[in-house]
Design a protein around this motif. Structure first.
Motif, PDB file in Angstrom:
ATOM      1  N   ASN A   1       0.818  -1.214   0.000  1.00 19.18           N
ATOM      2  CA  ASN A   1       0.000   0.000   0.000  1.00 19.18           C
ATOM      3  C   ASN A   1       0.848   1.258   0.000  1.00 19.18           C
ATOM      4  O   ASN A   1       0.521   2.248  -0.674  1.00 19.18           O
ATOM      5  N   LEU A   2       1.953   1.249   0.744  1.00 21.78           N
ATOM      6  CA  LEU A   2       2.849   2.407   0.743  1.00 21.78           C
ATOM      7  C   LEU A   2       3.479   2.611  -0.634  1.00 21.78           C
ATOM      8  O   LEU A   2       3.574   3.743  -1.134  1.00 21.78           O
ATOM      9  N   GLU A   3       3.898   1.515  -1.246  1.00 25.84           N
ATOM     10  CA  GLU A   3       4.532   1.626  -2.565  1.00 25.84           C
ATOM     11  C   GLU A   3       3.552   2.151  -3.614  1.00 25.84           C
ATOM     12  O   GLU A   3       3.952   2.881  -4.538  1.00 25.84           O
ATOM     13  N   LYS A   4       2.272   1.790  -3.496  1.00 27.77           N
ATOM     14  CA  LYS A   4       1.257   2.298  -4.423  1.00 27.77           C
ATOM     15  C   LYS A   4       1.174   3.818  -4.379  1.00 27.77           C
ATOM     16  O   LYS A   4       0.997   4.484  -5.396  1.00 27.77           O
ATOM     17  N   ILE A   5       1.342   4.358  -3.148  1.00 29.19           N
ATOM     18  CA  ILE A   5       1.157   5.796  -2.950  1.00 29.19           C
ATOM     19  C   ILE A   5       2.452   6.571  -3.222  1.00 29.19           C
ATOM     20  O   ILE A   5       2.442   7.596  -3.916  1.00 29.19           O
ATOM     21  N   VAL A   6       3.585   6.102  -2.691  1.00 25.52           N
ATOM     22  CA  VAL A   6       4.828   6.883  -2.805  1.00 25.52           C
ATOM     23  C   VAL A   6       5.572   6.609  -4.113  1.00 25.52           C
ATOM     24  O   VAL A   6       6.503   7.347  -4.470  1.00 25.52           O
ATOM     25  N   LYS A   7       5.191   5.534  -4.810  1.00 32.96           N
ATOM     26  CA  LYS A   7       5.721   5.216  -6.140  1.00 32.96           C
ATOM     27  C   LYS A   7       7.207   4.837  -6.159  1.00 32.96           C
ATOM     28  O   LYS A   7       7.858   4.906  -7.211  1.00 32.96           O
ATOM     29  N   VAL A   8       7.758   4.442  -5.011  1.00 29.10           N
ATOM     30  CA  VAL A   8       9.131   3.926  -4.952  1.00 29.10           C
ATOM     31  C   VAL A   8       9.139   2.698  -4.042  1.00 29.10           C
ATOM     32  O   VAL A   8       8.210   2.519  -3.237  1.00 29.10           O
ATOM     33  N   PRO A   9      10.146   1.840  -4.148  1.00 32.09           N
ATOM     34  CA  PRO A   9      10.201   0.660  -3.276  1.00 32.09           C
ATOM     35  C   PRO A   9      10.263   1.039  -1.802  1.00 32.09           C
ATOM     36  O   PRO A   9      10.863   2.051  -1.431  1.00 32.09           O
ATOM     37  N   VAL A  10       9.648   0.209  -0.968  1.00 29.27           N
ATOM     38  CA  VAL A  10       9.653   0.399   0.488  1.00 29.27           C
ATOM     39  C   VAL A  10      10.335  -0.820   1.114  1.00 29.27           C
ATOM     40  O   VAL A  10      10.011  -1.971   0.796  1.00 29.27           O
ATOM     41  N   MET A  11      11.269  -0.551   2.005  1.00 29.13           N
ATOM     42  CA  MET A  11      12.023  -1.609   2.682  1.00 29.13           C
ATOM     43  C   MET A  11      11.836  -1.450   4.183  1.00 29.13           C
ATOM     44  O   MET A  11      11.879  -0.326   4.706  1.00 29.13           O
ATOM     45  N   ASP A  12      11.616  -2.552   4.904  1.00 30.97           N
ATOM     46  CA  ASP A  12      11.504  -2.435   6.362  1.00 30.97           C
ATOM     47  C   ASP A  12      12.848  -2.720   7.025  1.00 30.97           C
ATOM     48  O   ASP A  12      13.833  -3.064   6.361  1.00 30.97           O
ATOM     49  N   ARG A  13      12.904  -2.543   8.344  1.00 27.36           N
ATOM     50  CA  ARG A  13      14.157  -2.675   9.082  1.00 27.36           C
ATOM     51  C   ARG A  13      14.757  -4.081   8.927  1.00 27.36           C
ATOM     52  O   ARG A  13      15.965  -4.233   8.730  1.00 27.36           O
ATOM     53  N   THR A  14      13.901  -5.094   9.013  1.00 23.45           N
ATOM     54  CA  THR A  14      14.392  -6.465   8.879  1.00 23.45           C
ATOM     55  C   THR A  14      14.981  -6.697   7.497  1.00 23.45           C
ATOM     56  O   THR A  14      16.059  -7.284   7.355  1.00 23.45           O
ATOM     57  N   GLY A  15      14.291  -6.232   6.463  1.00 19.13           N
ATOM     58  CA  GLY A  15      14.803  -6.367   5.104  1.00 19.13           C
ATOM     59  C   GLY A  15      16.136  -5.658   4.922  1.00 19.13           C
ATOM     60  O   GLY A  15      17.032  -6.140   4.214  1.00 19.13           O
ATOM     61  N   LEU A  16      16.282  -4.487   5.570  1.00 13.97           N
ATOM     62  CA  LEU A  16      17.525  -3.720   5.490  1.00 13.97           C
ATOM     63  C   LEU A  16      18.685  -4.491   6.123  1.00 13.97           C
ATOM     64  O   LEU A  16      19.770  -4.607   5.539  1.00 13.97           O
ATOM     65  N   ILE A  17      18.451  -5.033   7.321  1.00 14.28           N
ATOM     66  CA  ILE A  17      19.506  -5.776   8.012  1.00 14.28           C
ATOM     67  C   ILE A  17      19.870  -7.042   7.224  1.00 14.28           C
ATOM     68  O   ILE A  17      21.049  -7.391   7.087  1.00 14.28           O
ATOM     69  N   LEU A  18      18.865  -7.710   6.672  1.00 15.83           N
ATOM     70  CA  LEU A  18      19.132  -8.890   5.852  1.00 15.83           C
ATOM     71  C   LEU A  18      19.967  -8.530   4.623  1.00 15.83           C
ATOM     72  O   LEU A  18      20.874  -9.274   4.231  1.00 15.83           O
ATOM     73  N   ALA A  19      19.689  -7.370   4.029  1.00 19.83           N
ATOM     74  CA  ALA A  19      20.452  -6.924   2.850  1.00 19.83           C
ATOM     75  C   ALA A  19      21.908  -6.651   3.233  1.00 19.83           C
ATOM     76  O   ALA A  19      22.833  -7.007   2.492  1.00 19.83           O
ATOM     77  N   ILE A  20      22.113  -6.022   4.390  1.00 18.25           N
ATOM     78  CA  ILE A  20      23.478  -5.742   4.854  1.00 18.25           C
ATOM     79  C   ILE A  20      24.224  -7.051   5.089  1.00 18.25           C
ATOM     80  O   ILE A  20      25.369  -7.224   4.648  1.00 18.25           O
ATOM     81  N   PHE A  21      23.570  -7.967   5.779  1.00 11.63           N
ATOM     82  CA  PHE A  21      24.211  -9.248   6.069  1.00 11.63           C
ATOM     83  C   PHE A  21      24.548  -9.995   4.771  1.00 11.63           C
ATOM     84  O   PHE A  21      25.609 -10.624   4.664  1.00 11.63           O
ATOM     85  N   ALA A  22      23.650  -9.939   3.791  1.00 14.89           N
ATOM     86  CA  ALA A  22      23.893 -10.619   2.517  1.00 14.89           C
ATOM     87  C   ALA A  22      25.114 -10.029   1.810  1.00 14.89           C
ATOM     88  O   ALA A  22      25.914 -10.757   1.204  1.00 14.89           O
ATOM     89  N   ASN A  23      25.275  -8.714   1.892  1.00 17.75           N
ATOM     90  CA  ASN A  23      26.421  -8.054   1.254  1.00 17.75           C
ATOM     91  C   ASN A  23      27.726  -8.321   1.987  1.00 17.75           C
ATOM     92  O   ASN A  23      28.796  -8.341   1.380  1.00 17.75           O
ATOM     93  N   ARG A  24      27.662  -8.514   3.312  1.00 12.90           N
ATOM     94  CA  ARG A  24      28.877  -8.656   4.120  1.00 12.90           C
ATOM     95  C   ARG A  24      29.376 -10.109   4.211  1.00 12.90           C
ATOM     96  O   ARG A  24      30.537 -10.348   4.489  1.00 12.90           O
ATOM     97  N   ALA A  25      28.458 -11.067   4.011  1.00 12.88           N
ATOM     98  CA  ALA A  25      28.825 -12.468   4.213  1.00 12.88           C
ATOM     99  C   ALA A  25      29.980 -12.863   3.297  1.00 12.88           C
ATOM    100  O   ALA A  25      29.915 -12.658   2.085  1.00 12.88           O
ATOM    101  N   GLN A  26      31.032 -13.434   3.872  1.00 11.24           N
ATOM    102  CA  GLN A  26      32.208 -13.846   3.104  1.00 11.24           C
ATOM    103  C   GLN A  26      32.382 -15.366   3.125  1.00 11.24           C
ATOM    104  O   GLN A  26      32.577 -15.979   2.090  1.00 11.24           O
ATOM    105  N   SER A  27      32.330 -15.962   4.299  1.00 10.21           N
ATOM    106  CA  SER A  27      32.551 -17.400   4.394  1.00 10.21           C
ATOM    107  C   SER A  27      31.300 -18.161   3.951  1.00 10.21           C
ATOM    108  O   SER A  27      30.201 -17.621   3.874  1.00 10.21           O
ATOM    109  N   ARG A  28      31.502 -19.437   3.660  1.00 16.69           N
ATOM    110  CA  ARG A  28      30.368 -20.287   3.281  1.00 16.69           C
ATOM    111  C   ARG A  28      29.344 -20.340   4.406  1.00 16.69           C
ATOM    112  O   ARG A  28      28.129 -20.297   4.166  1.00 16.69           O
TER     113      ARG A  28
END
Length: 425
Positions: free
Chosen positions: A89-116
């Protein structure tokens, strides 16, 4: 990185009065920056609870839409975990992607992960995050395709339910597969841990809030006492610079040795899926002889950070272990350093005198059970002499007619092992 190369974002938050809101929003900004984002605006609203459909109230959402247009922001980042319908609903109104705190932290962890191991743990957390959202997300796509509300289109709805179940099974299979792979990784890590435990060296673990200076302290100790100083750990002035636990062996001037581990940093409102996934990574902390909690002394939110650390340790099942608290970054404050009050010290990691004090306190804690004894070792037991020279703090050595006389400071374990050679008790 120049701001022009960063993704412009707007941070939004809801002040419900139930926690330190200003601190949480500061942290959200730091998390955004850690994900290569430039926070161009922050918008907040005071409400007792989120609006079910849009998180913010209607007027505030419209205001947010205008701010997105005015600032050219490309993403909106919310301080809380949002439902799929709130995001849609937020994306419908603001017309840009919306990310929540959990999604943000998951994105950071995905970018930082080095080992298997780290990559698998992040993948597991992402899949577990997606699982409960499959039903809502699929219904939303069906509604968009058929033009019906969530209560209409019986035939399509039946087909949709079947598709949801298929997707759920697919994700569950992926989760099971990742867990199986993690078990294999854990077996390998367990073998390494058992090998370290056989050596019976004291295990000291650095813990604390992310970006408090744990890795800097570890590197300063490695420079002085590391068995191989090219094995320093990465240091960056950002949240979650590294996700992998690093373990190094240190040897002091008197030959005493210990293991030092640098664990993944903590953050408030760490997603439950990540807490669960990284339990194995924090094994070193759970099995340490001594915990060193590193705190950013220059932060006005250090009390909240310490509370976060305590809460996370409880969540991952770390027992009530001996701990010293190191208030780091004192050089950014008006306080004198280094200083000590019991099990708390104030330091600056780059200050040699601060490291001297830290080492003194660590040694007091982990080597307190050492025993000083005099051994008379027969000449044919040269392997014992070699062992003591390598693993004990040898104070004197004399060569007598009937053997080698060594006065040394040893662990209780080694004392019992070589008790038959003790000359004086």
């Amino acid at each position: 990185m120049d701001n022009s190369e960063l993704v412009p974002v707007i941070n939004i938050g809801l002040n419900t009065g139930r926690y330190n809101f200003d601190y949480a929003m500061e942290e959200l900004k730091a998390l955004s920056e850690a994900n290569n984002m430039n926070v161009v605006e922050t918008t907040v609203q005071n409400l007792s609870q989120p609006v079910a459909g849009t998180y913010f109230g209607t007027g505030k959402v419209e205001e947010l839409r205008d701010i997105v247009v005015d600032t050219g922001a490309e993403i909106v980042v919310a301080n809380d975990e949002l439902t799929p319908s709130q995001i849609r609903n937020l994306e419908k109104i603001v017309k840009v992607p919306v990310m929540d705190r959990t999604g943000l932290i998951l994105a950071i962890f995905a970018n930082r992960a080095q080992s298997r191991e780290a990559k698998l743990q992040v993948q597991l957390a992402k899949l577990q995050y997606q699982m409960p959202r499959l039903h809502t997300a699929m219904n939303q796509r069906l509604d968009q395709q058929t033009g019906t509300s969530s209560g209409g289109g019986f035939t399509n709805r039946g087909a949709g339910e079947a598709q949801i179940e298929l997707s759920r099974r697919t994700v569950q299979r992926q989760i099971n597969h990742v867990r199986h792979e993690l078990k294999d990784v854990d077996k390998s890590a367990e073998i390494k841990r058992q090998q370290r435990e056989k050596v019976q060296l004291p295990n000291v673990a650095l813990i604390g809030y992310t970006n408090a200076g744990k890795s800097t302290i570890m590197n300063e100790l490695i420079k002085r006492y590391g068995m191989n100083d090219d094995k320093q750990v990465m240091v960056k002035n950002m949240l979650f610079a590294t996700l992998d636990t690093s373990v190094r062996q240190l040897q002091f001037d008197d030959s005493k040795k210990m293991l030092l581990s640098d664990t993944v940093g903590f953050v408030s409102q760490l997603p439950t899926t990540l807490v669960e996934a990284f339990k194995s990574t924090l094994y070193e902390a759970a099995n340490a002889d001594l915990l060193i909690q590193v705190v950013d002394y220059s932060s006005p939110n250090r009390i909240d950070m310490m509370s976060t650390t305590k809460k996370t340790l409880t969540e991952i099942g770390v027992p009530n272990l001996p701990m010293i608290t190191v208030y780091n970054k004192a050089d950014l404050t008006d306080n004198n350093y280094p200083s000590r009050a019991g099990d708390e010290i104030v330091v600056s990691a780059k200050d040699p005198a601060s490291i001297d004090l830290l080492v003194q306190v660590i040694r007091e804690k982990v080597f307190k059970n050492y025993v000083t004894a005099t051994f008379l070792i027969p000449f044919e037991k040269g392997d014992v002499v070699s062992y003591l020279n390598e693993h004990a703090s040898v104070k004197s050595t004399d060569y007598l007619e009937n053997g080698t006389k060594i006065e040394a400071e040893v662990t209780n374990v080694d004392y019992q092992r070589f008790e038959r050679f003790v000359l004086e008790k």
